[in-house]
Design a protein around this motif. Structure first.
Motif, PDB file in Angstrom:
ATOM      1  N   LEU A 259       0.830  -1.205   0.000  1.00 10.38           N
ATOM      2  CA  LEU A 259       0.000   0.000   0.000  1.00 10.38           C
ATOM      3  C   LEU A 259       0.869   1.262   0.000  1.00 10.38           C
ATOM      4  O   LEU A 259       0.577   2.231  -0.715  1.00 10.38           O
ATOM      5  CB  LEU A 259      -0.934   0.004   1.213  1.00 10.38           C
ATOM      6  N   LEU A 260       1.930   1.264   0.795  1.00  8.40           N
ATOM      7  CA  LEU A 260       2.816   2.419   0.804  1.00  8.40           C
ATOM      8  C   LEU A 260       3.420   2.646  -0.578  1.00  8.40           C
ATOM      9  O   LEU A 260       3.464   3.776  -1.076  1.00  8.40           O
ATOM     10  CB  LEU A 260       3.914   2.234   1.848  1.00  8.40           C
ATOM     11  N   GLN A 261       3.896   1.563  -1.203  1.00 14.41           N
ATOM     12  CA  GLN A 261       4.498   1.706  -2.526  1.00 14.41           C
ATOM     13  C   GLN A 261       3.476   2.172  -3.564  1.00 14.41           C
ATOM     14  O   GLN A 261       3.768   3.040  -4.396  1.00 14.41           O
ATOM     15  CB  GLN A 261       5.142   0.380  -2.948  1.00 14.41           C
ATOM     16  N   LEU A 262       2.282   1.617  -3.536  1.00 14.58           N
ATOM     17  CA  LEU A 262       1.239   2.061  -4.466  1.00 14.58           C
ATOM     18  C   LEU A 262       0.917   3.536  -4.284  1.00 14.58           C
ATOM     19  O   LEU A 262       0.488   4.211  -5.233  1.00 14.58           O
ATOM     20  CB  LEU A 262      -0.032   1.235  -4.270  1.00 14.58           C
ATOM     21  N   SER A 263       1.136   4.036  -3.080  1.00 13.71           N
ATOM     22  CA  SER A 263       0.831   5.431  -2.770  1.00 13.71           C
ATOM     23  C   SER A 263       2.028   6.350  -3.013  1.00 13.71           C
ATOM     24  O   SER A 263       1.970   7.545  -2.676  1.00 13.71           O
ATOM     25  CB  SER A 263       0.378   5.541  -1.307  1.00 13.71           C
ATOM     26  N   GLY A 264       3.106   5.782  -3.552  1.00 19.21           N
ATOM     27  CA  GLY A 264       4.269   6.598  -3.878  1.00 19.21           C
ATOM     28  C   GLY A 264       5.300   6.706  -2.792  1.00 19.21           C
ATOM     29  O   GLY A 264       6.181   7.571  -2.860  1.00 19.21           O
ATOM     30  N   VAL A 265       5.236   5.843  -1.798  1.00 21.34           N
ATOM     31  CA  VAL A 265       6.190   5.849  -0.697  1.00 21.34           C
ATOM     32  C   VAL A 265       6.990   4.554  -0.758  1.00 21.34           C
ATOM     33  O   VAL A 265       6.460   3.468  -0.493  1.00 21.34           O
ATOM     34  CB  VAL A 265       5.476   5.969   0.663  1.00 21.34           C
ATOM     35  N   GLY A 266       8.262   4.647  -1.124  1.00 24.58           N
ATOM     36  CA  GLY A 266       9.060   3.444  -1.248  1.00 24.58           C
ATOM     37  C   GLY A 266      10.333   3.690  -2.020  1.00 24.58           C
ATOM     38  O   GLY A 266      10.707   4.852  -2.296  1.00 24.58           O
ATOM     39  N   PRO A 267      11.045   2.619  -2.400  1.00 21.54           N
ATOM     40  CA  PRO A 267      12.292   2.762  -3.159  1.00 21.54           C
ATOM     41  C   PRO A 267      12.023   3.349  -4.548  1.00 21.54           C
ATOM     42  O   PRO A 267      11.111   2.913  -5.246  1.00 21.54           O
ATOM     43  CB  PRO A 267      12.813   1.317  -3.255  1.00 21.54           C
ATOM     44  N   ARG A 268      12.818   4.328  -4.918  1.00 21.89           N
ATOM     45  CA  ARG A 268      12.593   5.005  -6.192  1.00 21.89           C
ATOM     46  C   ARG A 268      12.629   4.031  -7.368  1.00 21.89           C
ATOM     47  O   ARG A 268      11.801   4.124  -8.282  1.00 21.89           O
ATOM     48  CB  ARG A 268      13.651   6.103  -6.387  1.00 21.89           C
ATOM     49  N   ASP A 269      13.590   3.095  -7.352  1.00 25.04           N
ATOM     50  CA  ASP A 269      13.697   2.193  -8.503  1.00 25.04           C
ATOM     51  C   ASP A 269      12.467   1.295  -8.627  1.00 25.04           C
ATOM     52  O   ASP A 269      11.998   1.018  -9.734  1.00 25.04           O
ATOM     53  CB  ASP A 269      14.969   1.348  -8.416  1.00 25.04           C
ATOM     54  N   VAL A 270      11.910   0.864  -7.497  1.00 23.29           N
ATOM     55  CA  VAL A 270      10.714   0.019  -7.525  1.00 23.29           C
ATOM     56  C   VAL A 270       9.519   0.815  -8.045  1.00 23.29           C
ATOM     57  O   VAL A 270       8.759   0.339  -8.895  1.00 23.29           O
ATOM     58  CB  VAL A 270      10.426  -0.550  -6.120  1.00 23.29           C
ATOM     59  N   LEU A 271       9.350   2.025  -7.541  1.00 20.09           N
ATOM     60  CA  LEU A 271       8.205   2.837  -7.946  1.00 20.09           C
ATOM     61  C   LEU A 271       8.309   3.236  -9.416  1.00 20.09           C
ATOM     62  O   LEU A 271       7.315   3.191 -10.150  1.00 20.09           O
ATOM     63  CB  LEU A 271       8.103   4.089  -7.068  1.00 20.09           C
ATOM     64  N   TYR A 279       6.162   9.933  -4.268  1.00 19.29           N
ATOM     65  CA  TYR A 279       5.728  10.965  -3.322  1.00 19.29           C
ATOM     66  C   TYR A 279       6.789  11.179  -2.250  1.00 19.29           C
ATOM     67  O   TYR A 279       7.095  12.302  -1.875  1.00 19.29           O
ATOM     68  CB  TYR A 279       4.395  10.579  -2.681  1.00 19.29           C
ATOM     69  N   LEU A 280       7.345  10.069  -1.744  1.00 20.64           N
ATOM     70  CA  LEU A 280       8.397  10.136  -0.738  1.00 20.64           C
ATOM     71  C   LEU A 280       9.301   8.927  -0.931  1.00 20.64           C
ATOM     72  O   LEU A 280       8.852   7.784  -0.814  1.00 20.64           O
ATOM     73  CB  LEU A 280       7.803  10.129   0.673  1.00 20.64           C
ATOM     74  N   GLU A 281      10.551   9.194  -1.232  1.00 22.71           N
ATOM     75  CA  GLU A 281      11.496   8.099  -1.448  1.00 22.71           C
ATOM     76  C   GLU A 281      11.894   7.488  -0.102  1.00 22.71           C
ATOM     77  O   GLU A 281      12.436   8.167   0.761  1.00 22.71           O
ATOM     78  CB  GLU A 281      12.735   8.599  -2.177  1.00 22.71           C
ATOM     79  N   ARG A 282      11.602   6.213   0.051  1.00 18.93           N
ATOM     80  CA  ARG A 282      11.944   5.482   1.276  1.00 18.93           C
ATOM     81  C   ARG A 282      12.486   4.120   0.865  1.00 18.93           C
ATOM     82  O   ARG A 282      11.734   3.202   0.522  1.00 18.93           O
ATOM     83  CB  ARG A 282      10.717   5.296   2.185  1.00 18.93           C
ATOM     84  N   ASP A 283      13.811   3.958   0.909  1.00 21.59           N
ATOM     85  CA  ASP A 283      14.451   2.770   0.347  1.00 21.59           C
ATOM     86  C   ASP A 283      14.069   1.469   1.038  1.00 21.59           C
ATOM     87  O   ASP A 283      14.113   0.400   0.429  1.00 21.59           O
ATOM     88  CB  ASP A 283      15.968   2.929   0.398  1.00 21.59           C
ATOM     89  N   ASN A 284      13.699   1.535   2.323  1.00 23.00           N
ATOM     90  CA  ASN A 284      13.483   0.299   3.074  1.00 23.00           C
ATOM     91  C   ASN A 284      12.040  -0.156   3.131  1.00 23.00           C
ATOM     92  O   ASN A 284      11.738  -1.149   3.803  1.00 23.00           O
ATOM     93  CB  ASN A 284      14.036   0.454   4.493  1.00 23.00           C
ATOM     94  N   VAL A 285      11.129   0.524   2.449  1.00 21.63           N
ATOM     95  CA  VAL A 285       9.746   0.040   2.380  1.00 21.63           C
ATOM     96  C   VAL A 285       9.724  -1.221   1.511  1.00 21.63           C
ATOM     97  O   VAL A 285      10.041  -1.185   0.323  1.00 21.63           O
ATOM     98  CB  VAL A 285       8.809   1.107   1.795  1.00 21.63           C
ATOM     99  N   GLY A 286       9.377  -2.340   2.117  1.00 18.29           N
ATOM    100  CA  GLY A 286       9.367  -3.614   1.411  1.00 18.29           C
ATOM    101  C   GLY A 286      10.655  -4.390   1.499  1.00 18.29           C
ATOM    102  O   GLY A 286      10.725  -5.544   1.041  1.00 18.29           O
ATOM    103  N   ARG A 287      11.661  -3.800   2.113  1.00 20.54           N
ATOM    104  CA  ARG A 287      12.940  -4.487   2.266  1.00 20.54           C
ATOM    105  C   ARG A 287      13.122  -4.901   3.715  1.00 20.54           C
ATOM    106  O   ARG A 287      12.393  -4.471   4.603  1.00 20.54           O
ATOM    107  CB  ARG A 287      14.067  -3.568   1.816  1.00 20.54           C
TER     108      ARG A 287
END
Length: 533
Positions: A259-271, A279-287
């Motif tokens: 859900l965070l990644q779908l909303s634009g919060v997560g690793p830039r390469d994944v998004l 929306y907000l680059e967060r490298d460790n979302v999902g890691r």
């Protein structure tokens, strides 16, 4: 448009606890959203009945991993799609972890998560059949018990385990040494006690709590660096629901990072690969994903003993079901395994680093898309898992479409420690069945088989023929640095009004099954939320 003070996405173990605690204040309005339906199906009440629902897409989420193992294959990770989440379909074994687990979380920089903070929570919500003690609670909503009428083979397996040096105990949660005993489980009078049963249903009469089922949260809504609501899909219709205080994401270690990644919060390469705007680059979302890989032992018995004869085939199941309905006893009233033990797989371990689970029945191989079938030939089984694996996997969206599959890389046994500890654990498991009196019951080891002896052979057997532990954690881990997804109060860094409360926030795995620990962690999270009022 109704505006809520709190929106809780996900009615699993954490969501049910949060809904209960937050709605206790009549001045706030709480919305709990669940993609599945109500838990009215009677199979949810029967402890082993949920196995009949595993293939149902109406009742279960099915996620497929990337290929792994020496003979590369995928597997399905199942989750409950119902009020109570996976607590409505799990094996019900109740372990809490111990002081070292929670004090360790606090030492990592997460203030307020030590054992002295968490033990009183367990004691407050427990209703332990063994009665009160310095480490047990009674009178709470979550009933804890051990099997009422275990098969006689269980006593023989316990005697054999004791012969290897394991201390036999009444309550497996009373200490943190090497020990074995009957499994404590969330069962009362032969019926499952889910998070929905214990925490949500007592709160449903409150007018300030709204529960929406068959409603899927598709994205988070942001405005000016703050979470202001959610976008949901209900029966094919999309709508937005606004919040005044907080959105709390409690979708579990798979769906929360999704859900965070779908909303634009997560690793830039994944998004970027998924065509989702950052929306907000967060490298460790999902890691940082941790998951148990369960080693498997199966033995054939000389005599027609144990549960197989009562569970193999439609007729046997029907007879056993009738007996269960009349007595609330028998194999259907028991947890997934009747016996649980904690052992040191590594000789130099300071505390138990492996868990074993034994049952007087044969755990069948599970192949994706095939129904689970218990063999008629009598047997016994043992599963074992390294409690604190060090390998880390990942979860990534593959598209901006919420209905697209996620990519799950479990990275099972991906470190030298995990492999060595797993091989040693299998040898410890075998040692139990080499002792009297259970040794005299066994004809031979049917899996992985007596020819499998070397470390590599044992590890390969676990990867090819073992099981997922269904204890995924760590994919939105808490910690003190800016690199951690959430802080010690489980607030998402960089976005106001947003928390994650489920197993994904665990920075390390606590020792054992995670249903009990995440209930306590959700209770603790509610403390933090209520402090902000």
């Amino acid at each position: 448009m109704t505006k809520y003070d709190y929106i809780i996405a996900g009615a699993g173990s954490a969501g049910c606890v949060l809904a209960n605690r937050l709605s206790a204040d009549p001045k706030v309005n709480v919305l709990l959203i669940e993609a599945g339906g109500a838990d009215r199906n009677p199979l949810y009440r029967i402890p082993k009945g949920s196995g009949m629902l595993f293939e149902s897409e109406k009742h279960m989420w099915h996620y497929e991993t990337t290929p792994f193992g020496p003979n590369p294959h995928t597997e399905q990770w199942l989750r409950g799609k119902v009020l109570g989440g996976s607590s409505s379909i799990n094996g019900m074994i109740y372990n809490r972890g111990n002081r070292a687990d929670y004090d360790g979380i606090e030492r990592l920089g997460n203030k307020g998560w030590g054992w002295d903070d968490i033990l009183p929570i367990f004691k407050q919500f427990e209703d332990n059949a063994f009665g009160p003690s310095p480490t047990r609670g009674v009178g709470g909503p979550l009933h804890i018990s051990v099997p009422r009428d275990p098969d006689p083979l269980c006593a023989e397996m316990l005697d054999a385990a004791a012969a290897t040096g394991l201390r036999r105990v009444q309550d497996i949660n009373e200490s943190d040494d090497e020990r074995i005993g009957y499994a404590t489980a969330t069962i009362k009078d032969g019926r499952r006690v889910s998070a929905a049963t214990a925490f949500l249903k007592p709160a449903l009469r409150r007018p300030n709590l709204t529960v929406r089922t068959r409603t899927t949260v598709r994205r988070l809504l942001f405005d000016g660096g703050r979470a202001v609501g959610v976008e949901v899909d209900a029966k094919g219709a999309t709508e937005q629901i606004k919040v005044s205080r907080e959105v709390i994401v409690s979708l579990g270690s798979l769906n929360s990072p999704k859900l965070l990644q779908l909303s634009g919060v997560g690793p830039r390469d994944v998004l970027t690969a998924a065509n989702v705007a950052v929306y907000l680059e967060r490298d460790n979302v999902g890691r940082g994903l941790h998951e148990h890989r369960c080693a498997t032992l199966r033995y054939q018995l000389k005599e027609d003993l144990g549960y197989n004869r009562q569970l193999a085939g439609n007729l046997a199941q029907a007879v056993t079901g009738v007996k269960y309905l009349a007595t609330r006893k028998g194999p259907l009233a028991a947890p997934s395994f009747d016996i649980v033990g904690f052992v040191k797989a590594q000789p130099d371990a300071e505390r138990p680093d492996g868990q074993v689970m034994l049952g007087p029945w044969t755990i069948p191989p599970y192949n994706t898309g095939e129904p689970v079938a218990i063999p008629r030939q009598a047997g016994v089984s043992c599963l074992g898992m390294v409690l604190r694996p060090t390998a880390q996997g990942s979860i990534e969206i593959t598209s901006g479409d919420p209905d697209a599959p996620i990519r799950i890389d479990p990275n099972y046994l991906g470190t030298d420690y995990d492999r060595q500890a797993t091989a040693n654990l299998l040898r410890k498991m075998r040692a139990i069945f080499e002792q009297s009196p259970i040794a005299e019951r066994v004809t031979h080891e049917t899996f992985p088989g007596p020819d499998v002896q070397s470390d590599d052979e044992l590890v390969d057997s676990v990867l090819d023929g073992g099981y997922c532990g269904y204890h995924a954690a760590g994919s939105c881990a808490m910690g003190p640095s800016d690199d951690h997804v959430v802080d010690h109060q489980l607030r998402v860094r960089g976005i106001d009004g947003l928390r994650v409360v489920d197993c994904s926030v665990m920075p390390t795995m606590v020792a054992g099954n995670l249903n009990g620990p995440i209930m306590a962690m959700a209770w603790r999270a509610a403390d933090f939320i209520l402090q902000d009022l």
